[in-house]
Motif scaffolding. Structure first.
Motif, PDB file in Angstrom:
ATOM      1  N   TYR A 257       0.831  -1.205   0.000  1.00  7.85           N
ATOM      2  CA  TYR A 257       0.000   0.000   0.000  1.00  7.85           C
ATOM      3  C   TYR A 257       0.870   1.261   0.000  1.00  7.85           C
ATOM      4  O   TYR A 257       0.606   2.201  -0.744  1.00  7.85           O
ATOM      5  CB  TYR A 257      -0.955  -0.009   1.200  1.00  7.85           C
ATOM      6  CG  TYR A 257      -1.874   1.181   1.212  1.00  7.85           C
ATOM      7  CD1 TYR A 257      -2.998   1.227   0.382  1.00  7.85           C
ATOM      8  CD2 TYR A 257      -1.618   2.278   2.028  1.00  7.85           C
ATOM      9  CE1 TYR A 257      -3.836   2.328   0.366  1.00  7.85           C
ATOM     10  CE2 TYR A 257      -2.452   3.388   2.023  1.00  7.85           C
ATOM     11  CZ  TYR A 257      -3.552   3.404   1.194  1.00  7.85           C
ATOM     12  OH  TYR A 257      -4.385   4.504   1.173  1.00  7.85           O
ATOM     13  N   ARG A 258       1.921   1.297   0.831  1.00  6.90           N
ATOM     14  CA  ARG A 258       2.814   2.466   0.870  1.00  6.90           C
ATOM     15  C   ARG A 258       3.480   2.691  -0.487  1.00  6.90           C
ATOM     16  O   ARG A 258       3.600   3.832  -0.939  1.00  6.90           O
ATOM     17  CB  ARG A 258       3.885   2.286   1.955  1.00  6.90           C
ATOM     18  CG  ARG A 258       3.380   2.599   3.349  1.00  6.90           C
ATOM     19  CD  ARG A 258       4.505   2.694   4.357  1.00  6.90           C
ATOM     20  NE  ARG A 258       5.197   1.440   4.595  1.00  6.90           N
ATOM     21  CZ  ARG A 258       4.848   0.528   5.480  1.00  6.90           C
ATOM     22  NH1 ARG A 258       3.782   0.714   6.244  1.00  6.90           N
ATOM     23  NH2 ARG A 258       5.551  -0.573   5.640  1.00  6.90           N
ATOM     24  N   GLU A 259       3.900   1.621  -1.145  1.00  5.20           N
ATOM     25  CA  GLU A 259       4.524   1.760  -2.467  1.00  5.20           C
ATOM     26  C   GLU A 259       3.510   2.252  -3.498  1.00  5.20           C
ATOM     27  O   GLU A 259       3.837   3.069  -4.359  1.00  5.20           O
ATOM     28  CB  GLU A 259       5.158   0.444  -2.892  1.00  5.20           C
ATOM     29  CG  GLU A 259       6.390   0.117  -2.074  1.00  5.20           C
ATOM     30  CD  GLU A 259       7.028  -1.214  -2.435  1.00  5.20           C
ATOM     31  OE1 GLU A 259       6.416  -2.006  -3.206  1.00  5.20           O
ATOM     32  OE2 GLU A 259       8.135  -1.467  -1.948  1.00  5.20           O
ATOM     33  N   PHE A 260       2.286   1.780  -3.416  1.00  2.00           N
ATOM     34  CA  PHE A 260       1.204   2.245  -4.281  1.00  2.00           C
ATOM     35  C   PHE A 260       1.006   3.753  -4.103  1.00  2.00           C
ATOM     36  O   PHE A 260       0.843   4.492  -5.074  1.00  2.00           O
ATOM     37  CB  PHE A 260      -0.073   1.477  -3.923  1.00  2.00           C
ATOM     38  CG  PHE A 260      -1.336   1.982  -4.557  1.00  2.00           C
ATOM     39  CD1 PHE A 260      -1.677   1.632  -5.846  1.00  2.00           C
ATOM     40  CD2 PHE A 260      -2.209   2.796  -3.836  1.00  2.00           C
ATOM     41  CE1 PHE A 260      -2.864   2.077  -6.426  1.00  2.00           C
ATOM     42  CE2 PHE A 260      -3.391   3.249  -4.403  1.00  2.00           C
ATOM     43  CZ  PHE A 260      -3.720   2.885  -5.694  1.00  2.00           C
ATOM     44  N   LYS A 261       1.051   4.216  -2.843  1.00  2.00           N
ATOM     45  CA  LYS A 261       0.857   5.638  -2.556  1.00  2.00           C
ATOM     46  C   LYS A 261       2.009   6.487  -3.089  1.00  2.00           C
ATOM     47  O   LYS A 261       1.838   7.675  -3.313  1.00  2.00           O
ATOM     48  CB  LYS A 261       0.665   5.871  -1.051  1.00  2.00           C
ATOM     49  CG  LYS A 261      -0.653   5.332  -0.503  1.00  2.00           C
ATOM     50  CD  LYS A 261      -1.870   5.919  -1.185  1.00  2.00           C
ATOM     51  CE  LYS A 261      -2.099   7.348  -0.745  1.00  2.00           C
ATOM     52  NZ  LYS A 261      -3.243   7.983  -1.418  1.00  2.00           N
ATOM     53  N   GLU A 262       3.177   5.888  -3.309  1.00  2.00           N
ATOM     54  CA  GLU A 262       4.277   6.615  -3.949  1.00  2.00           C
ATOM     55  C   GLU A 262       3.917   6.940  -5.399  1.00  2.00           C
ATOM     56  O   GLU A 262       4.319   7.970  -5.926  1.00  2.00           O
ATOM     57  CB  GLU A 262       5.566   5.791  -3.917  1.00  2.00           C
ATOM     58  CG  GLU A 262       6.160   5.607  -2.542  1.00  2.00           C
ATOM     59  CD  GLU A 262       7.309   4.611  -2.528  1.00  2.00           C
ATOM     60  OE1 GLU A 262       7.746   4.149  -3.611  1.00  2.00           O
ATOM     61  OE2 GLU A 262       7.761   4.281  -1.423  1.00  2.00           O
ATOM     62  N   VAL A 263       3.167   6.059  -6.025  1.00  2.00           N
ATOM     63  CA  VAL A 263       2.757   6.238  -7.423  1.00  2.00           C
ATOM     64  C   VAL A 263       1.510   7.118  -7.488  1.00  2.00           C
ATOM     65  O   VAL A 263       1.395   7.982  -8.359  1.00  2.00           O
ATOM     66  CB  VAL A 263       2.483   4.874  -8.101  1.00  2.00           C
ATOM     67  CG1 VAL A 263       2.026   5.063  -9.545  1.00  2.00           C
ATOM     68  CG2 VAL A 263       3.711   3.978  -8.030  1.00  2.00           C
ATOM     69  N   ILE A 264       0.578   6.888  -6.579  1.00  2.00           N
ATOM     70  CA  ILE A 264      -0.707   7.578  -6.576  1.00  2.00           C
ATOM     71  C   ILE A 264      -0.911   8.227  -5.197  1.00  2.00           C
ATOM     72  O   ILE A 264      -1.629   7.687  -4.357  1.00  2.00           O
ATOM     73  CB  ILE A 264      -1.854   6.589  -6.904  1.00  2.00           C
ATOM     74  CG1 ILE A 264      -1.582   5.914  -8.235  1.00  2.00           C
ATOM     75  CG2 ILE A 264      -3.195   7.309  -6.918  1.00  2.00           C
ATOM     76  CD1 ILE A 264      -2.517   4.805  -8.583  1.00  2.00           C
ATOM     77  N   PRO A 265      -0.274   9.368  -4.948  1.00  2.00           N
ATOM     78  CA  PRO A 265      -0.374   9.990  -3.625  1.00  2.00           C
ATOM     79  C   PRO A 265      -1.717  10.678  -3.347  1.00  2.00           C
ATOM     80  O   PRO A 265      -2.115  10.815  -2.199  1.00  2.00           O
ATOM     81  CB  PRO A 265       0.770  11.010  -3.614  1.00  2.00           C
ATOM     82  CG  PRO A 265       1.060  11.284  -5.043  1.00  2.00           C
ATOM     83  CD  PRO A 265       0.691  10.044  -5.804  1.00  2.00           C
ATOM     84  N   SER A 266      -2.418  11.083  -4.385  1.00  2.00           N
ATOM     85  CA  SER A 266      -3.686  11.801  -4.232  1.00  2.00           C
ATOM     86  C   SER A 266      -4.810  10.856  -3.798  1.00  2.00           C
ATOM     87  O   SER A 266      -4.989   9.783  -4.378  1.00  2.00           O
ATOM     88  CB  SER A 266      -4.040  12.456  -5.571  1.00  2.00           C
ATOM     89  OG  SER A 266      -5.418  12.634  -5.708  1.00  2.00           O
ATOM     90  N   ILE A 267      -5.585  11.288  -2.787  1.00  2.00           N
ATOM     91  CA  ILE A 267      -6.723  10.488  -2.319  1.00  2.00           C
ATOM     92  C   ILE A 267      -7.741  10.296  -3.449  1.00  2.00           C
ATOM     93  O   ILE A 267      -8.264   9.209  -3.643  1.00  2.00           O
ATOM     94  CB  ILE A 267      -7.414  11.161  -1.107  1.00  2.00           C
ATOM     95  CG1 ILE A 267      -6.458  11.242   0.078  1.00  2.00           C
ATOM     96  CG2 ILE A 267      -8.696  10.441  -0.718  1.00  2.00           C
ATOM     97  CD1 ILE A 267      -6.182   9.957   0.779  1.00  2.00           C
ATOM     98  N   GLY A 268      -8.013  11.363  -4.197  1.00  2.00           N
ATOM     99  CA  GLY A 268      -8.974  11.273  -5.302  1.00  2.00           C
ATOM    100  C   GLY A 268      -8.542  10.267  -6.353  1.00  2.00           C
ATOM    101  O   GLY A 268      -9.351   9.470  -6.837  1.00  2.00           O
ATOM    102  N   GLU A 269      -7.262  10.299  -6.715  1.00  2.00           N
ATOM    103  CA  GLU A 269      -6.742   9.347  -7.701  1.00  2.00           C
ATOM    104  C   GLU A 269      -6.764   7.924  -7.130  1.00  2.00           C
ATOM    105  O   GLU A 269      -7.084   6.966  -7.835  1.00  2.00           O
ATOM    106  CB  GLU A 269      -5.315   9.716  -8.110  1.00  2.00           C
ATOM    107  CG  GLU A 269      -5.250  10.885  -9.060  1.00  2.00           C
ATOM    108  CD  GLU A 269      -5.808  10.549 -10.437  1.00  2.00           C
ATOM    109  OE1 GLU A 269      -5.324   9.612 -11.095  1.00  2.00           O
ATOM    110  OE2 GLU A 269      -6.749  11.239 -10.856  1.00  2.00           O
TER     111      GLU A 269
END
Length: 98
Positions: A46-58
């Motif tokens: 999940y943390r690595e995913f958030k590196e790619v997609i940091p925006s909550i909306g995205e």
């Protein structure tokens, strides 16, 4: 694991490394529903995913796309990871999920 036949939602403008991080989260969510996954392994994905997609909306947009093809909720697995003291996350199929 069930034999699934669907394509992961993907942005082809992402780099190979970014695609890998997103796919790793999709796989982690599948594991949580199908056979269980170590909580720490899910959180790393999940943390690595958030590196790619940091925006909550995205994140919501991509997670909805994944849920529409797989039936599996990223949000539900993430919420379970936050509230459980267990080392393994296994999403109970009796909650109305696939």
């Amino acid at each position: 694991m069930e034999n699934k036949s669907y394509s992961y939602p993907m942005d082809y403008d992402w780099t190979k490394e970014e695609m890998t991080k997103v796919i790793n989260l999709w796989r982690a969510v599948e594991l949580a529903y199908e056979i269980g996954i170590k909580k720490e392994q899910f959180l790393i994905s999940y943390r690595e995913f958030k590196e790619v997609i940091p925006s909550i909306g995205e994140e919501k947009k991509w997670s909805r796309q994944f849920e529409s093809v797989s039936g599996y909720s990223v949000y539900s697995v993430f919420q379970e990871s936050k509230k459980t003291d267990k080392k393994t996350i296994f999403m109970d199929d009796n909650k109305g999920n696939k």
